[in-house]
Design an enzyme around this catalytic site. Structure first.
Site, PDB file in Angstrom:
ATOM      1  N   LEU A 122       0.935  -1.322   0.050  1.00 44.33           N
ATOM      2  CA  LEU A 122       0.065   0.179   0.055  1.00 44.33           C
ATOM      3  C   LEU A 122       0.684   1.299  -0.050  1.00 44.33           C
ATOM      4  CD1 LEU A 122      -2.644  -1.307   2.586  1.00 44.33           C
ATOM      5  CD2 LEU A 122      -3.302  -0.312   0.345  1.00 44.33           C
ATOM      6  N   ARG A 166       1.015  14.087   7.531  1.00 42.67           N
ATOM      7  CA  ARG A 166       1.784  14.578   8.702  1.00 42.67           C
ATOM      8  C   ARG A 166       3.637  14.713   8.360  1.00 42.67           C
ATOM      9  NH1 ARG A 166      -0.292   9.320  11.861  1.00 42.67           N
ATOM     10  NH2 ARG A 166      -0.792   8.606   9.856  1.00 42.67           N
ATOM     11  N   THR A 206      -7.424   1.929   3.505  1.00 39.11           N
ATOM     12  CA  THR A 206      -6.337   0.875   3.353  1.00 39.11           C
ATOM     13  C   THR A 206      -7.183  -0.306   2.683  1.00 39.11           C
ATOM     14  OG1 THR A 206      -6.511   0.288   5.616  1.00 39.11           O
ATOM     15  CG2 THR A 206      -4.469   1.374   4.816  1.00 39.11           C
ATOM     16  N   GLU A 224      -9.032   0.685  15.237  1.00 40.61           N
ATOM     17  CA  GLU A 224      -8.167   1.645  14.957  1.00 40.61           C
ATOM     18  C   GLU A 224      -8.216   2.741  16.075  1.00 40.61           C
ATOM     19  OE1 GLU A 224      -5.959   2.099  12.342  1.00 40.61           O
ATOM     20  OE2 GLU A 224      -6.637   0.263  12.427  1.00 40.61           O
ATOM     21  N   LYS A 227      38.416  17.323 -12.391  1.00 43.34           N
ATOM     22  CA  LYS A 227      37.067  16.692 -13.296  1.00 43.34           C
ATOM     23  C   LYS A 227      37.307  16.117 -14.563  1.00 43.34           C
ATOM     24  CE  LYS A 227      35.036  18.918 -16.300  1.00 43.34           C
ATOM     25  NZ  LYS A 227      34.424  19.696 -17.084  1.00 43.34           N
TER      26      LYS A 227
END
Ligand code: UD1
Ligand code: CA
Length: 463
Positions: free
Chosen positions: A9, A16, A79, A155, A351
């Site tokens: 998932l 957040r 989900t 939950e 370089k």
């Protein structure tokens, strides 16, 4: 053998995190979070891996490539709704489906294998991977009946006070009988505190239908951690880094301070190499045996052969061959190829240049777009002037040549083997074999210059 499939998932944004980048793409030790998950589940050799994508779907696809298949979840309705998007790809399959969250980077293939084995041994329809959380806030809680059988997952936001006190939590990883999973997903509703279709509700639905539900409790809560915030990102990085560093120490690498050494997951290091504190080794870097990497070095996508010493320097996309050394405070940029036994000293930048064996570039030089032979000495402050404002030009310096300090080598130009460039010379023409190029203003001494100064008669200046 029972068919195994995996669903990951990874469609949510991860609000957040407060980031423009979707959560599962934040890197941990050089690899995006979701790629850590894919890397581990691949070790189960499943028939199919399906990643549920939504937010930044194209970016997630670009990162994971063809390691997985994809199902697109247009709106993130939960989900359960996420897993349902894999229905057209998976619902006809027999066997077991492992579901994992794309935001939990520390799970190991070993744990997934144990879960699979337990699920089969229990002959369960669903087995949830659980852990005991020191602080269960935010996690789904595992509710068991008086006999200890799992009845449902609740939950945080839907939990009663009593349920919230449970410290056994849902890690977000499960094994399901594939067909039972998709049948139950259609019965999930969004009648809950978050208005989402929870995958976790499948457990209660199956239980009510009389199916066997099992729970496999893993020992390490830390391994199950999911990244929802920047603080969790830092904590997961710390744990992953500790794991990586322990692996290198087990392989014979000395880390003076493993809590202050930062090594990306794909980096390889040979035995008896010593790494001082505050070193970053990134990307696809490969380091040989008996190397010494000093503090404040950052090495990215570079290859170091055996016995190389790097002192407080920055290397990107460069090669250092056996027993060469660099630093302090030098910079190898892409396509710098430093030959065997070469010495690159301090404040040098190299370089797109090949530096032959035993050549020395000791101090304050820029070498760009050049091929230097073996046993060349490049004096202090030499500049390879490679850019004419339009294109980059190449310079060649032959074996055993000597470039005096403060030379300007204006490319394109060829300096032959065994030739000399006098200090402070600006080289604009090829230098032939055994010749010395000298191109600087002749010195004249202005005699008695002092007498012309206004202070010439001032007694204070004539003491
Ligand atoms: C979830 C579990 C919780 C468990 C925790 C463990 C549910 C309802 N809850 O909570 O019981 O303790 O994981 O870490 O499953 N995602 C989608 N589509 C969606 C919603 C989410 O793909 O519509 C993805 C997210 O990108 C993320 C993963 O699913 O990678 C988990 O989602 P998240 O919102 O973080 O779930 P949690 O609240 O952590
Ligand atoms: Ca989560």
């Amino acid at each position: 053998m029972t068919a195994k499939n995996v669903v990951i998932l990874a469609a949510g944004q991860g609000t957040r995190m407060k980031s423009k980048l979707t959560k599962v793409l934040h890197p941990i030790c050089g690899r995006p979070i979701v790629a850590h998950v894919v890397d581990q589940v691949k070790q189960l050799a499943p028939q199919r891996i399906i990643t549920i994508i939504g937010h930044d779907a194209d970016k997630v696809k670009a990162v994971l490539g063809d390691q997985t298949e994809y199902a697109y979840q247009k709106e993130q309705l939960g989900t359960g709704h996420g897993v349902l998007q894999a229905e057209s790809l998976l619902s006809a399959c027999d066997g077991i489906t492992l579901v994992a969250n794309g935001d939990a980077p520390l799970f190991t293939a070993r744990t997934f294998k144990h879960l699979f084995a337990y699920h089969q041994q229990q002959d369960a329809v669903a087995t949830v991977l659980t852990a005991t959380a020191p602080n269960p806030t935010g996690y789904g809680r595992i509710v068991r009946d008086l006999d200890g059988n799992v009845t449902k997952i609740v939950e945080q936001k839907d939990a009663t006070q009593e349920e919230a006190a449970i410290d056994e939590v849902n890690t977000g990883v499960y094994c399901f009988n594939n067909k039972a999973l998709f049948a139950a997903l259609h019965k999930v509703t969004n009648n809950n505190a978050q208005g989402e279709y929870y995958l976790t509700d499948v457990i209660e639905i199956l239980k009510r239908e009389g199916a066997k539900i099992a729970a496999y409790r893993m020992h390490s809560f830390a391994e199950s951690m999911n990244v929802n915030t920047r603080q969790a990102l830092a904590e997961a990085t710390r744990l992953m880094q500790a794991r990586i560093n322990a692996m290198h120490m087990d392989n014979g690498v000395t880390l003076i301070d493993p809590t202050n050494t930062y090594i990306d997951i794909d980096v390889k290091i040979g035995a008896d190499t010593v790494i001082e504190p505050a070193v970053y080794l990134k990307g696809q870097t490969v380091i040989g045996e008996d190397c010494h990497i000093g503090s404040f070095s950052t090495i990215t996508d570079s290859t170091l052969e055996d016995e190389v010493t790097v002192t407080s320097s920055t290397l990107e996309n460069a090669i250092m061959r056996k027993h060469s050394n660099i630093g302090p405070n030098s910079h190898l940029r892409p396509k710098a190829d430093i030959g065997e036994d070469v010495h690159i000293g301090n404040f040098c930048e190299i370089k797109n240049a090949q530096i032959g064996a035993r050549t020395k570039v000791g101090h304050l030089s820029y070498v760009g777009d050049a091929t230097l032979g073996t046993d060349v000495n490049v004096g202090c402050g030499t500049i390879f002037i490679n850019y004419d404002g339009v294109k980059k030009n190449h310079a060649d310096v032959g074996d055993h040549s000597f470039i005096g300090s403060d030379a300007n080598i204006i490319a394109p130009v060829k300096i032959a083997d065994h030739s000399f460039v006098a200090a402070d010379t600006t080289v604009t023409e090829d230098v032939p074999y055994h010749a010395m190029a000298i191109g600087r203003a002749r010195q004249t001494n202005k005699l008695d210059y002092w007498k012309k100064l206004p202070v010439a008669d001032d007694p204070a200046w004539n003491e």
